[in-house]
Design a protein around this motif. Structure first.
Motif, short mmCIF file in Angstrom:
data_model
loop_
_atom_site.label_atom_id
_atom_site.label_comp_id
_atom_site.label_asym_id
_atom_site.label_seq_id
_atom_site.Cartn_x
_atom_site.Cartn_y
_atom_site.Cartn_z
N ARG A 30 -13.46 -2.22 -2.52
CA ARG A 30 -13.14 -1.52 -1.00
C ARG A 30 -11.35 -1.68 -1.52
NH1 ARG A 30 -17.74 -4.09 1.71
NH2 ARG A 30 -19.45 -4.64 -0.29
N ILE A 88 -4.77 1.69 7.86
CA ILE A 88 -5.30 1.60 6.94
C ILE A 88 -7.25 2.30 7.04
CG2 ILE A 88 -4.14 -0.38 5.74
CD1 ILE A 88 -6.88 -1.69 5.69
N SER A 89 -7.12 2.59 5.81
CA SER A 89 -8.72 3.60 4.86
C SER A 89 -9.31 2.47 4.14
CB SER A 89 -8.63 4.82 5.90
OG SER A 89 -7.66 5.57 4.64
N ARG A 90 -10.78 2.54 3.70
CA ARG A 90 -10.92 1.81 3.42
C ARG A 90 -12.14 2.62 2.48
NH1 ARG A 90 -11.56 -4.02 3.97
NH2 ARG A 90 -11.14 -4.56 1.43
N LEU A 110 -6.97 -7.41 6.97
CA LEU A 110 -7.55 -5.56 6.58
C LEU A 110 -8.34 -5.21 7.71
CD1 LEU A 110 -8.04 -6.03 2.38
CD2 LEU A 110 -6.46 -5.21 3.94
N GLN A 135 -7.23 -1.98 9.62
CA GLN A 135 -7.97 -1.03 9.67
C GLN A 135 -8.31 -0.16 11.33
OE1 GLN A 135 -11.84 -0.97 7.71
NE2 GLN A 135 -12.38 1.24 7.28
N LEU A 158 0.61 -1.64 0.45
CA LEU A 158 0.01 0.07 0.17
C LEU A 158 0.49 1.28 -0.03
CD1 LEU A 158 -2.96 -1.11 2.64
CD2 LEU A 158 -2.63 -0.59 0.03
N CYS A 206 -8.51 0.36 -0.61
CA CYS A 206 -7.14 0.13 0.96
C CYS A 206 -6.19 1.18 0.49
CB CYS A 206 -7.14 -1.10 1.23
SG CYS A 206 -7.85 -2.21 1.25
N ARG A 207 -6.37 2.09 1.39
CA ARG A 207 -4.76 2.14 1.25
C ARG A 207 -4.05 2.99 2.60
NH1 ARG A 207 -8.13 7.44 0.87
NH2 ARG A 207 -9.16 6.55 -1.11
#
Lengths: 117, 117
Positions: free
Chosen positions: B70, B61-63, B52, B56, B27, B72-73
DNA sequence: CTTGTATTTAACGTACTTGTTAAATAAAGC
DNA sequence: GCTTTATTTAACAAGTACGTTAAATACAAG
């Protein structure tokens, strides 16, 4: 015997426990015996002894031997390695971060959810 | 519901898994979907999905939500906090380290085991 | 509205973690 | 040798972590 985790995983799981981090914080101020280390905690001595075993297995502490005492001292090697690992991510919260924000903004085109693909 | 770990413990246990660190490394090169993230691993999709979820929950991470994907970053906040925590120990492997070595040498007086009290 | 793709939830097994108490070991000192 | 102090090991219970497969959900597209 366990599958032997990689060193970084071992370091991180050792650090993931607040009691163990408190022990390290204490050792950062100088070597200490098991009883001294256990004093602030509401857990049994065997429990502390096991935390120390985990820290030692992770290389985060080393132990001496003086009569019936086994003094512990902080070993920074694994922390240094962790710092090295973290360094690869440092750009995400430093300097270029604004640049990345700007970049993401261009490809998400004002989407409140921030999705970009 | 779990006793709710402190944020640093949550971050560290999330990072303690090599699969999760590999996901973060991926990521760091840009957002990705679950299937993309799962591709390099020999584990099932549900297993990746749960990793994940852990990442989160730790805020690492955010989604987003794009049709059935969905994405992810990476979110660097917790890594920055970890870096802040680590900073208090940095003196143990930088500059003053030699000084500390010298200090320990004086009180251990050439003991091969390195005990000092 | 049925099908295909993406992802999650459910149910389950196994292994690890953390804590406990009781007993063992190690060394000092009378 | 016996007692005291320091620390660890053994045996056990409860909770958590991580993986699996099967089923459910979400959305796109015929």
């Amino acid at each position: 015997m366990q599958p032997a985790l990689d060193p970084l995983s071992t370091t991180l799981s050792a650090l993931a426990d607040p009691t163990r981090r408190a022990i390290l914080a204490r050792l950062a101020r100088g070597a200490a015996t098991v009883n001294e280390l256990a004093e602030p905690f509401d857990i049994s001595l065997p429990a502390v002894s096991r935390h120390l075993k985990v820290l030692q297995a992770a290389g985060l502490i080393s132990r001496g031997r003086e009569a019936q005492w086994r003094p512990c001292r902080l070993e920074a090697g694994p922390l240094k390695d962790l710092d090295g690992w973290l360094a690869s991510y440092r750009r995400f919260w430093e300097g270029s971060f604004d640049k990345m924000e700007a970049y993401l903004a261009t490809i998400t085109k004002g989407d409140p959810d921030g999705r970009e693909n």
